[in-house]
Design an enzyme around this catalytic site. Structure first.
Site, PDB file in Angstrom:
ATOM      1  N   ARG A  52       0.847  -1.211   0.000  1.00 28.32           N
ATOM      2  CA  ARG A  52       0.000   0.000   0.000  1.00 28.32           C
ATOM      3  C   ARG A  52       0.875   1.252   0.000  1.00 28.32           C
ATOM      4  N   GLY A 105      -1.802  -1.038   7.336  1.00 27.52           N
ATOM      5  CA  GLY A 105      -2.651  -2.172   6.944  1.00 27.52           C
ATOM      6  C   GLY A 105      -4.122  -1.839   6.828  1.00 27.52           C
ATOM      7  N   GLY A 122       5.791  -8.083  -1.783  1.00 28.91           N
ATOM      8  CA  GLY A 122       6.827  -9.003  -1.319  1.00 28.91           C
ATOM      9  C   GLY A 122       6.500 -10.422  -1.737  1.00 28.91           C
ATOM     10  N   ALA A 150     -25.044  -9.918   9.923  1.00 28.06           N
ATOM     11  CA  ALA A 150     -25.213  -9.176  11.182  1.00 28.06           C
ATOM     12  C   ALA A 150     -24.024  -9.441  12.098  1.00 28.06           C
ATOM     13  N   ILE A 206     -18.941  -5.837  11.287  1.00 30.36           N
ATOM     14  CA  ILE A 206     -18.934  -4.776  10.265  1.00 30.36           C
ATOM     15  C   ILE A 206     -20.363  -4.353   9.933  1.00 30.36           C
ATOM     16  N   GLU A 257     -29.429 -11.602   7.778  1.00 31.05           N
ATOM     17  CA  GLU A 257     -28.462 -12.500   8.431  1.00 31.05           C
ATOM     18  C   GLU A 257     -28.891 -13.950   8.229  1.00 31.05           C
ATOM     19  N   ILE A 303     -19.841 -10.391   5.206  1.00 31.14           N
ATOM     20  CA  ILE A 303     -20.031 -11.787   5.634  1.00 31.14           C
ATOM     21  C   ILE A 303     -18.728 -12.419   6.108  1.00 31.14           C
ATOM     22  N   ARG A 330     -14.142 -12.165   6.503  1.00 34.64           N
ATOM     23  CA  ARG A 330     -12.917 -11.863   5.752  1.00 34.64           C
ATOM     24  C   ARG A 330     -12.111 -13.144   5.575  1.00 34.64           C
ATOM     25  N   HIS A 332     -16.619   6.708  42.377  1.00 38.56           N
ATOM     26  CA  HIS A 332     -18.038   7.050  42.252  1.00 38.56           C
ATOM     27  C   HIS A 332     -18.188   8.507  41.846  1.00 38.56           C
TER      28      HIS A 332
HETATM   29  P1  FAD Z   1      -3.616  -6.106   7.869  1.00 38.60           P
HETATM   30  O1  FAD Z   1      -3.964  -4.969   8.730  1.00 38.60           O
HETATM   31  O2  FAD Z   1      -4.607  -6.561   6.865  1.00 38.60           O
HETATM   32  O3  FAD Z   1      -2.265  -5.694   7.127  1.00 38.60           O
HETATM   33  C1  FAD Z   1      -1.686  -6.469   6.141  1.00 38.60           C
HETATM   34  C2  FAD Z   1      -0.847  -5.581   5.254  1.00 38.60           C
HETATM   35  O4  FAD Z   1      -0.073  -6.418   4.397  1.00 38.60           O
HETATM   36  C3  FAD Z   1      -1.661  -4.674   4.343  1.00 38.60           C
HETATM   37  O5  FAD Z   1      -1.235  -3.344   4.482  1.00 38.60           O
HETATM   38  C4  FAD Z   1      -1.364  -5.195   2.939  1.00 38.60           C
HETATM   39  O6  FAD Z   1      -1.304  -4.157   1.965  1.00 38.60           O
HETATM   40  C5  FAD Z   1       0.019  -5.813   3.123  1.00 38.60           C
HETATM   41  N1  FAD Z   1       0.336  -6.866   2.171  1.00 38.60           N
HETATM   42  C6  FAD Z   1      -0.408  -7.950   1.832  1.00 38.60           C
HETATM   43  N2  FAD Z   1       0.261  -8.738   0.958  1.00 38.60           N
HETATM   44  C7  FAD Z   1       1.449  -8.120   0.748  1.00 38.60           C
HETATM   45  C8  FAD Z   1       2.587  -8.446  -0.053  1.00 38.60           C
HETATM   46  N3  FAD Z   1       2.649  -9.572  -0.773  1.00 38.60           N
HETATM   47  N4  FAD Z   1       3.622  -7.579  -0.051  1.00 38.60           N
HETATM   48  C9  FAD Z   1       3.592  -6.433   0.687  1.00 38.60           C
HETATM   49  N5  FAD Z   1       2.561  -6.095   1.461  1.00 38.60           N
HETATM   50  C10 FAD Z   1       1.506  -6.932   1.499  1.00 38.60           C
HETATM   51  N6  FAD Z   1     -10.088  -4.954  14.502  1.00 38.60           N
HETATM   52  C11 FAD Z   1     -10.103  -4.498  15.762  1.00 38.60           C
HETATM   53  O7  FAD Z   1      -9.407  -5.064  16.614  1.00 38.60           O
HETATM   54  N7  FAD Z   1     -10.848  -3.428  16.140  1.00 38.60           N
HETATM   55  C12 FAD Z   1     -11.636  -2.769  15.248  1.00 38.60           C
HETATM   56  O8  FAD Z   1     -12.297  -1.801  15.611  1.00 38.60           O
HETATM   57  C13 FAD Z   1     -11.660  -3.225  13.910  1.00 38.60           C
HETATM   58  N8  FAD Z   1     -12.416  -2.602  12.995  1.00 38.60           N
HETATM   59  C14 FAD Z   1     -12.406  -3.047  11.702  1.00 38.60           C
HETATM   60  C15 FAD Z   1     -13.224  -2.404  10.783  1.00 38.60           C
HETATM   61  C16 FAD Z   1     -13.252  -2.817   9.470  1.00 38.60           C
HETATM   62  C17 FAD Z   1     -14.127  -2.101   8.480  1.00 38.60           C
HETATM   63  C18 FAD Z   1     -12.411  -3.902   9.056  1.00 38.60           C
HETATM   64  C19 FAD Z   1     -12.391  -4.341   7.618  1.00 38.60           C
HETATM   65  C20 FAD Z   1     -11.604  -4.557   9.969  1.00 38.60           C
HETATM   66  C21 FAD Z   1     -11.603  -4.140  11.309  1.00 38.60           C
HETATM   67  N9  FAD Z   1     -10.826  -4.782  12.275  1.00 38.60           N
HETATM   68  C22 FAD Z   1     -10.849  -4.338  13.567  1.00 38.60           C
HETATM   69  C23 FAD Z   1      -9.966  -5.921  11.936  1.00 38.60           C
HETATM   70  C24 FAD Z   1      -8.498  -5.462  11.771  1.00 38.60           C
HETATM   71  O9  FAD Z   1      -8.436  -4.471  10.767  1.00 38.60           O
HETATM   72  C25 FAD Z   1      -7.603  -6.632  11.415  1.00 38.60           C
HETATM   73  O10 FAD Z   1      -7.769  -7.665  12.363  1.00 38.60           O
HETATM   74  C26 FAD Z   1      -6.143  -6.208  11.423  1.00 38.60           C
HETATM   75  O11 FAD Z   1      -5.926  -5.163  10.490  1.00 38.60           O
HETATM   76  C27 FAD Z   1      -5.234  -7.385  11.080  1.00 38.60           C
HETATM   77  O12 FAD Z   1      -3.911  -6.965  11.100  1.00 38.60           O
HETATM   78  P2  FAD Z   1      -2.792  -7.668  10.214  1.00 38.60           P
HETATM   79  O13 FAD Z   1      -1.528  -6.965  10.534  1.00 38.60           O
HETATM   80  O14 FAD Z   1      -2.848  -9.135  10.386  1.00 38.60           O
HETATM   81  O15 FAD Z   1      -3.210  -7.409   8.689  1.00 38.60           O
HETATM   82  P1  NAI Z   2     -18.310 -11.468  10.956  1.00 40.22           P
HETATM   83  O1  NAI Z   2     -17.725 -12.809  10.907  1.00 40.22           O
HETATM   84  O2  NAI Z   2     -18.230 -10.656  12.192  1.00 40.22           O
HETATM   85  O3  NAI Z   2     -19.869 -11.530  10.586  1.00 40.22           O
HETATM   86  C1  NAI Z   2     -20.343 -12.074   9.392  1.00 40.22           C
HETATM   87  C2  NAI Z   2     -21.827 -12.380   9.547  1.00 40.22           C
HETATM   88  O4  NAI Z   2     -22.340 -12.696   8.265  1.00 40.22           O
HETATM   89  C3  NAI Z   2     -22.118 -13.577  10.457  1.00 40.22           C
HETATM   90  O5  NAI Z   2     -23.122 -13.229  11.362  1.00 40.22           O
HETATM   91  C4  NAI Z   2     -22.550 -14.654   9.473  1.00 40.22           C
HETATM   92  O6  NAI Z   2     -23.458 -15.564  10.033  1.00 40.22           O
HETATM   93  C5  NAI Z   2     -23.185 -13.818   8.383  1.00 40.22           C
HETATM   94  N1  NAI Z   2     -23.240 -14.447   7.057  1.00 40.22           N
HETATM   95  C6  NAI Z   2     -22.283 -15.204   6.465  1.00 40.22           C
HETATM   96  N2  NAI Z   2     -22.688 -15.564   5.224  1.00 40.22           N
HETATM   97  C7  NAI Z   2     -23.916 -15.004   5.026  1.00 40.22           C
HETATM   98  C8  NAI Z   2     -24.833 -14.973   3.949  1.00 40.22           C
HETATM   99  N3  NAI Z   2     -24.568 -15.582   2.808  1.00 40.22           N
HETATM  100  N4  NAI Z   2     -25.995 -14.294   4.099  1.00 40.22           N
HETATM  101  C9  NAI Z   2     -26.268 -13.637   5.265  1.00 40.22           C
HETATM  102  N5  NAI Z   2     -25.415 -13.625   6.319  1.00 40.22           N
HETATM  103  C10 NAI Z   2     -24.258 -14.285   6.193  1.00 40.22           C
HETATM  104  O7  NAI Z   2     -17.643 -10.699   9.703  1.00 40.22           O
HETATM  105  P2  NAI Z   2     -17.582  -9.166   9.321  1.00 40.22           P
HETATM  106  O8  NAI Z   2     -18.623  -8.389  10.033  1.00 40.22           O
HETATM  107  O9  NAI Z   2     -17.521  -9.133   7.845  1.00 40.22           O
HETATM  108  O10 NAI Z   2     -16.166  -8.746   9.895  1.00 40.22           O
HETATM  109  C11 NAI Z   2     -14.961  -9.382   9.430  1.00 40.22           C
HETATM  110  C12 NAI Z   2     -13.924  -9.401  10.490  1.00 40.22           C
HETATM  111  O11 NAI Z   2     -13.454  -8.102  10.776  1.00 40.22           O
HETATM  112  C13 NAI Z   2     -14.441 -10.003  11.776  1.00 40.22           C
HETATM  113  O12 NAI Z   2     -13.742 -11.192  12.012  1.00 40.22           O
HETATM  114  C14 NAI Z   2     -14.150  -9.011  12.836  1.00 40.22           C
HETATM  115  O13 NAI Z   2     -13.436  -9.606  13.884  1.00 40.22           O
HETATM  116  C15 NAI Z   2     -13.290  -7.938  12.170  1.00 40.22           C
HETATM  117  N6  NAI Z   2     -13.831  -6.649  12.586  1.00 40.22           N
HETATM  118  C16 NAI Z   2     -13.693  -6.273  13.891  1.00 40.22           C
HETATM  119  C17 NAI Z   2     -14.244  -5.110  14.349  1.00 40.22           C
HETATM  120  C18 NAI Z   2     -14.112  -4.769  15.776  1.00 40.22           C
HETATM  121  O14 NAI Z   2     -13.295  -5.361  16.461  1.00 40.22           O
HETATM  122  N7  NAI Z   2     -14.867  -3.807  16.287  1.00 40.22           N
HETATM  123  C19 NAI Z   2     -14.985  -4.203  13.462  1.00 40.22           C
HETATM  124  C20 NAI Z   2     -15.107  -4.719  12.128  1.00 40.22           C
HETATM  125  C21 NAI Z   2     -14.525  -5.883  11.719  1.00 40.22           C
END
Ligand code: FAD
Ligand code: NAI
Length: 473
Positions: free
Chosen positions: A36, A41, A115, A182, A185, A204, A278, A280, A452
């Site tokens: 990126r 990430g 990479g 549900a 995300i 859901e 649904i 990741r 408190h």
């Molecule tokens: P990533 O953060 O995915 O980083 C991987 C990096 O590797 C990326 O920058 C990518 O570009 C790079 N990469 C991949 N392949 C290559 C390659 N071949 N060469 C070079 N670079 C590469 N988690 C929470 O704990 N709290 C939250 O509030 C939360 N909110 C979220 C909201 C959303 C909308 C989403 C999608 C996720 C959320 N998550 C949250 C989940 C969290 O983002 C991930 O669990 C976390 O980013 C994982 O970290 P990571 O380092 O494993 O991978």
């Molecule tokens: P999730 O795994 O939390 O929820 C996916 C939902 O989709 C489940 O309830 C599942 O039963 C449902 N589902 C699956 N297939 C379906 C279908 N075909 N039709 C209808 N429902 C279906 O996944 P989500 O919300 O996409 O998040 C991905 C990951 O990102 C999670 O593992 C979460 O840990 C991480 N994340 C964490 C956050 C946080 O810590 N606050 C915020 C956002 C994401």
């Protein structure tokens, strides 16, 4: 060939950049590779950070419109979506630049590009302009994270059929939004757009929301979110979406087909936008892992042992690309642990104490085992529950929705799980995590003096309720 490095980390999300910094602190010569433009990430660029910026801003918008008047503050808020998105982008830039600064401060070499592992001691970096460079190293940590899971029949175009990434930058508020899933995300980003004015329906597959959370908490969350205006179609799946000109939303609308999860009659719902949430999947595209002989598990995650080592000596993996909850703090802690292991120390992550938070309003937070998990494991437990309606601070703040539940071992009183739904739950769960990390009991928590008036008094009262001696209930 550049190097040799002691360690090359591929991916600078929370797992990768934290691993690199910890390894550099311990004296290793470290490089990172990131494809990126910005470090940080998924979490910093299109995940945790931007979603929390929009959750915060939209929560205040809703509060200004519906909550201020009863406190004697008269305002008529007007949404400037472009400015709200710019506020979010500013927060993202501040955070990603912070990571770049920390990498530099720790004298970590940073390579831009994709990479690819060429065996245990060599990595190829291919820059955006096609330039290639080989780097030599003693160890490699794969921290490439995860990507959006796709739903057949709903091709993501990030305009009308969107993933979480598109949901962070919609240029206008859709009249109707259908959220598929549900989970975390779906509920977080569904809440953002509902607060900004969309009619949100969550479809859901299962017959409950938030399948990973305690059932009691999920039931309460559904009731509160429904009261806020979010609609739920549980036990249903989306099977397709076609452009429709006849829908409520005009020419750009979609006609979305849904049917009962177990099959049955198809219904159609109108929507302007469908958010697919649904789950990741682990991301390993272009990494060359299969060619290098690295083994995967049954869900295409990189298989590692208890020390994060793959089946190939010198290649390790952490974060979303391996098993376990896909959470930023889990990835970070694994980053620290593997760096310490590589430096000859005893790195370790306690998977029994990884908090999980859903940043809806009210917030939902959990650590340890749920009631369902304890029952299934045949572990006898006592539960103490305390509602926010009985907490003084929640009463004066007008945030009485929700409760806290403490689950303790029936014989030893050791805390096995803490689950909460309520304002500020994301901050309060840390107390539960600390006491569980130290193997503390419900009585330890109940006898700890809490300030408190605070919401945290509800944590203490829930611990007291394990023995049926809560004071304010
Ligand atoms: P990533 O953060 O995915 O980083 C991987 C990096 O590797 C990326 O920058 C990518 O570009 C790079 N990469 C991949 N392949 C290559 C390659 N071949 N060469 C070079 N670079 C590469 N988690 C929470 O704990 N709290 C939250 O509030 C939360 N909110 C979220 C909201 C959303 C909308 C989403 C999608 C996720 C959320 N998550 C949250 C989940 C969290 O983002 C991930 O669990 C976390 O980013 C994982 O970290 P990571 O380092 O494993 O991978
Ligand atoms: P999730 O795994 O939390 O929820 C996916 C939902 O989709 C489940 O309830 C599942 O039963 C449902 N589902 C699956 N297939 C379906 C279908 N075909 N039709 C209808 N429902 C279906 O996944 P989500 O919300 O996409 O998040 C991905 C990951 O990102 C999670 O593992 C979460 O840990 C991480 N994340 C964490 C956050 C946080 O810590 N606050 C915020 C956002 C994401």
């Amino acid at each position: 060939m550049a190097g040799p490095y002691d360690l090359i980390v591929i991916g600078t999300g929370p797992g990768g950049y934290v691993c690199a910094i910890r390894a550099a602190q311990l004296g290793l010569n470290v490089a990172v590779i990131e494809k990126r433009d910005a470090h940080g990430g998924t979490c910093l660029n299109v995940g945790c950070i931007p979603s929390k910026a929009l959750l915060h801003a939209s929560e205040l918008y809703e509060e200004a419109g519906h909550g201020f008047a009863k406190m004697g503050i008269k305002v008529a808020p007007e949404l400037d979506l472009a400015a709200m998105l710019a506020f979010k982008d500013e927060g993202v830039t501040g955070n990603t630049q912070g990571v770049a600064y920390l990498l530099k401060k720790n004298k970590i070499d940073s390579y831009r590009g994709i990479g690819k592992v060429l065996g245990a001691a060599k990595v190829l970096v291919t820059a955006a302009d096609g330039t290639e460079q080989e780097l030599a190293t003693k160890s490699i940590v794969i921290a490439t994270g995860s990507d959006v899971a796709q739903l057949p029949g709903l091709e993501i175009n990030e305009k009308t059929i969107i993933s979480s990434t598109g949901a962070l930058e919609l240029p206008s508020v859709p009249k109707k939004m259908i959220v598929v899933g549900a989970g975390v995300i779906g509920l977080e980003l569904g809440s953002v757009w509902r607060r900004l004015g969309s009619e949100v329906t969550v479809v859901e597959f299962l017959d409950r929301i938030l399948p990973e959370m305690d059932g009691d908490i999920a039931k309460t969350a559904k009731r509160i979110l429904t009261k806020q205006g979010m609609a739920f179609k549980l036990g249903h799946k989306v099977t397709g979406a076609e452009p429709s000109s006849g829908g409520d939303s005009g020419a750009s609308g979609l006609s979305v087909s849904i049917e009962p999860a177990q099959g049955g009659e198809t219904q159609t719902l109108d929507a302007d936008v469908v958010l697919v949430a649904i789950g990741r999947t682990p991301y390993t595209d272009g990494l060359g892992l299969a060619e290098a002989g690295v083994a995967f598990d049954e869900r295409r995650r990189v298989a590692v042992d208890a020390h994060y080592k793959t089946n190939i000596d010198g290649i390790y993996a952490i974060g979303d690309v391996i098993a376990g909850p896909m959470l930023a703090h889990k990835a970070e802690d694994e980053g620290v642990a593997v760096a310490e292991i590589l430096a000859g120390q005893a790195g370790h992550v306690n998977y029994n104490v990884i908090p999980g938070v859903v940043y809806t309003f009210p917030e939902i937070a959990s650590v340890g085992r749920t009631e369902e998990e304890l029952k299934q494991a045949g572990i006898a437990f006592a539960a103490g529950k305390f509602p926010f309606t009985a907490n003084g601070r929640a009463k004066v703040n007008g945030t009485t929705d929700g409760f806290i539940k403490v689950l303790a071992d029936a014989k030893t009183d050791r805390i096995l799980g803490v689950h909460m739904i309520g304002a500020n739950a994301s901050e309060m769960i840390a107390e539960a995590a600390v006491i569980m990390e130290f193997g503390g009991s419900a009585e330890d928590l109940a006898r700890t003096c809490h300030a408190h008036p605070t919401l945290t008094e509800a944590v203490k009262e829930a611990a007291m309720a394990v023995e049926g001696r809560a004071i304010h209930m």
